[in-house]
Design a protein around this motif. Structure first.
Motif, mmCIF file in Angstrom:
data_model
loop_
_atom_site.group_PDB
_atom_site.id
_atom_site.type_symbol
_atom_site.label_atom_id
_atom_site.label_comp_id
_atom_site.label_asym_id
_atom_site.label_seq_id
_atom_site.Cartn_x
_atom_site.Cartn_y
_atom_site.Cartn_z
ATOM 1 N N UNK A 197 13.870 38.276 62.579
ATOM 2 C CA UNK A 197 14.250 39.485 63.308
ATOM 3 C C UNK A 197 15.762 39.652 63.272
ATOM 4 N N UNK A 198 16.217 40.915 63.367
ATOM 5 C CA UNK A 198 17.661 41.153 63.470
ATOM 6 C C UNK A 198 18.091 40.943 64.923
ATOM 7 N N UNK A 199 19.380 41.150 65.201
ATOM 8 C CA UNK A 199 19.897 40.867 66.548
ATOM 9 C C UNK A 199 19.498 41.937 67.555
ATOM 10 N N UNK A 200 18.900 43.035 67.075
ATOM 11 C CA UNK A 200 18.325 44.037 67.969
ATOM 12 C C UNK A 200 16.836 43.759 68.204
ATOM 13 N N UNK A 201 16.399 42.594 67.702
ATOM 14 C CA UNK A 201 15.044 42.076 67.921
ATOM 15 C C UNK A 201 13.962 42.902 67.230
ATOM 16 N N UNK A 202 14.338 43.460 66.083
ATOM 17 C CA UNK A 202 13.358 44.144 65.256
ATOM 18 C C UNK A 202 13.012 43.258 64.064
ATOM 19 N N UNK A 203 11.713 42.999 63.827
ATOM 20 C CA UNK A 203 11.327 42.200 62.652
ATOM 21 C C UNK A 203 11.784 42.898 61.379
ATOM 22 N N UNK A 204 12.670 42.249 60.629
ATOM 23 C CA UNK A 204 13.292 42.911 59.491
ATOM 24 C C UNK A 204 12.982 42.250 58.155
ATOM 25 N N UNK A 205 12.890 40.931 58.144
ATOM 26 C CA UNK A 205 12.663 40.210 56.897
ATOM 27 C C UNK A 205 11.286 39.553 56.952
ATOM 28 N N UNK A 206 10.480 39.846 55.942
ATOM 29 C CA UNK A 206 9.142 39.257 55.838
ATOM 30 C C UNK A 206 9.110 38.301 54.651
ATOM 31 N N UNK A 207 8.561 37.113 54.880
ATOM 32 C CA UNK A 207 8.485 36.088 53.835
ATOM 33 C C UNK A 207 7.033 35.979 53.376
ATOM 34 N N UNK A 208 6.825 36.212 52.100
ATOM 35 C CA UNK A 208 5.491 36.157 51.508
ATOM 36 C C UNK A 208 5.389 34.933 50.588
ATOM 37 N N UNK A 209 4.208 34.339 50.546
ATOM 38 C CA UNK A 209 3.975 33.238 49.605
ATOM 39 C C UNK A 209 2.571 33.345 49.023
ATOM 40 N N UNK A 210 2.517 33.244 47.705
ATOM 41 C CA UNK A 210 1.244 33.215 46.982
ATOM 42 C C UNK A 210 1.286 31.988 46.081
ATOM 43 N N UNK A 211 0.619 30.934 46.485
ATOM 44 C CA UNK A 211 0.703 29.630 45.813
ATOM 45 C C UNK A 211 2.164 29.168 45.797
ATOM 46 N N UNK A 212 2.802 29.090 44.620
ATOM 47 C CA UNK A 212 4.188 28.617 44.570
ATOM 48 C C UNK A 212 5.185 29.766 44.477
ATOM 49 N N UNK A 213 4.693 31.019 44.499
ATOM 50 C CA UNK A 213 5.567 32.174 44.355
ATOM 51 C C UNK A 213 5.955 32.737 45.729
ATOM 52 N N UNK A 214 7.262 32.909 45.931
ATOM 53 C CA UNK A 214 7.763 33.480 47.169
ATOM 54 C C UNK A 214 8.340 34.861 46.905
ATOM 55 N N UNK A 231 12.485 37.416 44.578
ATOM 56 C CA UNK A 231 11.280 36.626 44.366
ATOM 57 C C UNK A 231 11.655 35.404 43.526
ATOM 58 N N UNK A 232 10.999 34.309 43.810
ATOM 59 C CA UNK A 232 11.338 33.052 43.148
ATOM 60 C C UNK A 232 10.176 32.085 43.294
ATOM 61 N N UNK A 233 10.245 31.039 42.521
ATOM 62 C CA UNK A 233 9.229 29.994 42.577
ATOM 63 C C UNK A 233 9.716 28.869 43.475
ATOM 64 N N UNK A 234 8.803 28.254 44.207
ATOM 65 C CA UNK A 234 9.163 27.137 45.084
ATOM 66 C C UNK A 234 9.889 26.044 44.313
ATOM 67 N N UNK A 235 10.904 25.476 44.923
ATOM 68 C CA UNK A 235 11.692 24.358 44.381
ATOM 69 C C UNK A 235 12.489 24.754 43.139
ATOM 70 N N UNK A 236 12.748 26.056 42.974
ATOM 71 C CA UNK A 236 13.513 26.514 41.821
ATOM 72 C C UNK A 236 14.952 26.800 42.228
ATOM 73 N N UNK A 237 15.821 26.927 41.224
ATOM 74 C CA UNK A 237 17.228 27.204 41.487
ATOM 75 C C UNK A 237 17.451 28.660 41.882
ATOM 76 N N UNK A 238 16.434 29.494 41.736
ATOM 77 C CA UNK A 238 16.545 30.900 42.119
ATOM 78 C C UNK A 238 16.232 31.121 43.601
ATOM 79 N N UNK A 239 15.948 30.051 44.328
ATOM 80 C CA UNK A 239 15.591 30.162 45.734
ATOM 81 C C UNK A 239 16.691 30.865 46.532
ATOM 82 N N UNK A 240 16.293 31.878 47.306
ATOM 83 C CA UNK A 240 17.191 32.563 48.239
ATOM 84 C C UNK A 240 16.463 32.637 49.575
#
Length: 641
Positions: A197-214, A231-240
């Motif tokens: 959630x942001x500091x105004x308490x609105x859910x803003x960022x949603x995290x999705x996962x499908x197997x190893x894909x985020x 989007x990135x794969x778990x345990x990859x250098x592209x993780x954000x």
């Protein structure tokens, strides 16, 4: 003359024994922990453990700073319930997070719950109840994921919760603390696992996962639409990975790799193509993915482990000046920012709490976490480095008994669990216990450990029993080269993955270690991976550990029980939900069938973390006896005139 020598020996060993603290000093859980100030600064909440012959209790305790009165709000059997967090929702109500072992469709699992406690009446209840509970089509396994507290609205908070449909997806619910109607403020989607959630308490960022894909998506304000950010794969250098927002609802902080090390960046979501702006990096180590926000000042005040705001920097400096040579953390503060609680600790200080008053410019000692572990009796850690056989630098820590000068010592090699974890220079009650018994203790951050960047972490993926194990052995041989350890007087001890490394050490180098202790250790890697089949992280587990089951079988201590030539001590809790207890029972049967020297201690209702006092005490007592029977302390040299 012989009579005189006998008298001197008796006196000498009485002194040695006096320096050996009772097992209970190390094996008891903190008497008091998790201190938190009420928003108005008038009360302290805390967790207390009480162990008697009849009961093993964990308590939520309340102390009134104005009247000096105290009372207990919650009492639970620590073998059945673990209370791992208590926070103030407002001046009258606490939110308590707890977990317990359970089963779902025959699969052993850990359940979490969130309780609201009325500090005036002592009554408590689950926050998932009534109308909210009736909206659920299935009971959520995890019910304690608080998305946001709202200091300016002390009657509500945001909770991430699934179970509103038969698919997998997490919603955000605005919970009313008075038990009135709750409102779903962000609806679930398939594969949606968490929210920010942001500091105004609105859910803003949603995290999705499908197997190893985020996928990290932004929920547009006042809209049902999502925008894909990364989007990135778990345990990859592209993780954000999103950390949290600034006061500006478009400024998001994230953790991502920079030159191979995790760093902290800022992102402006107002842009069509948000770009990462580097905020904090370290060329040698990962920066902890952490920020601190002050709702009073309406800004980020700390990034990583350091304050960035001058006002808070000055405040921290004043605390550090008053408590030198220690790590000092402000763990709680009243809403007016006057009263605060400090937790101070070091490599030799197990931790103590102090209450500060900024107007009075004073701090008063409250209590230590471990009353019997006096800092002057503890041993300091020394940071060390050695080269692995392939030239890789491995960092670690060496702890030697108090007063040690030089010469060889009985030694314990103590690899950490995880294995994507790490050892640091902070207080460690296992290490202090071993050092107090007269042993040198070597801990190493073998390849795959956390904190050393992407390449170092990657070296540990699917590396169980290979170079990760070689790093442990190379550390042992380095200690022998230094003249601190000697062959024939070294034991290897570990918990969880460390227990696996201990057993594999005895498999791969049967002559290097004198004995093995494995607490909750993995013995069958193939079975461990397969045990995750019913969980949503199964594909990630396979990526981390491997899915070539023939290879995993060959890298399992269970497969090579006949190669172990030294005494083994196995300890495991029956309600361990991280490493099933059958991992140790199978190893025990295999070693017994090969007529090996093995002892197995089963902790009834014990978990993976020795959460119950009696289990910690039993574990440390049996380790104490076992190690003393297989390691030889130095013969005392006595000059007689």
């Amino acid at each position: 003359m012989k009579g005189c020598i006998s008298v001197v020996l008796a006196l000498l060993f009485s002194v040695v024994n006096a320096a050996e603290l009772p097992v209970e000093a190390f094996a008891s859980a903190p008497t008091i922990d998790m201190l938190k100030l009420s928003p108005d600064g008038t009360k302290l909440s805390m967790i207390q453990t009480v162990d008697t012959e009849k009961e093993q209790l964990v308590l939520v305790k309340l102390f009134d700073l104005e009247t000096g009165k105290q009372k207990f709000l919650v009492k639970a059997d620590s073998r059945e319930l673990t209370i791992y967090s208590v926070i103030w929702a407002n001046n009258k109500q606490l939110l308590m997070k707890a977990n317990y072992a359970s089963h779902r469709q025959g699969t052993p699992v850990t359940e979490t719950r969130l309780m609201v406690i009325d500090t005036e009446t002592g009554k408590n209840r689950s926050v998932v109840r009534g109308q909210l509970q009736r909206k659920l089509v299935r009971t959520p396994q995890f019910q304690s994921n608080i998305v946001a507290l709202m200091p300016e609205d002390e009657e509500h908070f945001l909770l991430a919760l699934d179970g509103f449909n038969y698919g997998v997806g997490t919603s955000v619910v605005k919970i009313s603390l008075d038990g009135a109607m709750s409102e779903i403020v962000a609806h679930s989607r398939e594969n949606l696992i968490d929210w920010v959630a942001d500091r105004q308490h609105k859910p803003r960022i949603a995290i999705f996962r499908d197997d190893v894909q985020f996928q990290i998506k932004e929920k547009k304000p006042n809209s049902k639409d999502f925008r894909l950010l990364w989007q990135f794969e778990a345990l990859s250098e592209e993780t954000i990975w999103p950390i949290g927002f600034d006061e500006d609802p478009n400024l998001l902080y994230v953790s991502a790799y920079h030159n191979g090390k995790k760093a902290i960046f800022k992102v402006d979501l107002a842009k069509d193509k948000p770009e990462l702006e580097l905020i904090k990096a370290n060329p040698d180590y990962d920066v902890p993915a952490d920020i601190s926000y002050s709702w009073q000042d309406k800004k980020i005040i700390a990034i990583g482990e350091d304050y960035i705001d001058p006002k808070y920097q000055a405040f921290q400096k004043a605390v550090d000046d008053a408590l030198p040579d220690a790590d000092n953390y402000i763990v709680s503060m009243s809403h007016d920012q006057n009263r605060y609680v400090v937790l101070t600790s070091s490599a030799t200080n197990a931790g103590a709490y102090l209450l500060g008053d900024r107007k009075a410019k004073a701090m008063q000692f409250l209590l230590p976490k471990f009353s019997q572990l006096e800092p002057e009796l503890m041993a300091a850690k020394q940071k060390i480095q050695y080269k692995a056989r392939d030239g890789l630098t491995i960092e670690g820590y060496l702890t030697t008994p108090k007063g040690y000068q030089q010469g060889s010592l009985p030694t314990i090699v103590f690899p950490h669990g995880g294995p994507i974890s790490f050892d640091n220079d902070g207080f460690d009650y296992w290490t202090q216990f071993f050092a107090n018994r007269g042993y040198a203790v070597l801990q190493m951050n073998f390849r795959g450990s956390y904190g050393y960047g992407f390449d170092f972490m990657q070296m540990g993926l699917q590396g169980w029993g290979l170079q990760m194990q070689d790093d442990v052995e190379d550390g042992t041989r380095w200690l022998i080269e230094q003249g601190i350890a000697v062959p024939g007087n070294i034991c290897i001890v570990g918990a969880s993955y460390g227990g696996y490394a201990a057993l594999m050490g005895a498999v791969k180098t049967p002559d290097l270690y004198q004995c093995v202790v494995s607490f909750a250790g993995v013995t069958d890697v193939e079975a461990l991976v397969k045990s995750q089949r019913n969980f949503t992280n199964y594909e990630i587990v396979k990526k981390q550990i491997g899915d070539n089951f023939d290879l995993l079988e060959q890298r399992s201590p269970l497969t090579h029980a006949e190669k172990i030539q030294v005494p083994v001590l196995l300890i495991h809790g029956t309600k361990d939900r991280s490493v099933p207890v059958k991992q140790s029972t199978a190893m025990f049967r295999a070693l017994k069938s090969k007529k090996k020297s093995v002892e197995y201690i089963e902790l009834e209702d014990g978990d993976h973390y020795l959460s119950t006092n009696s289990h910690r005490l039993e574990t440390f007592k049996v380790m104490d006896r076992f190690l003393k029977s297989h390691l030889q302390l130095p013969v005392q040299q006595i000059a007689v005139n």
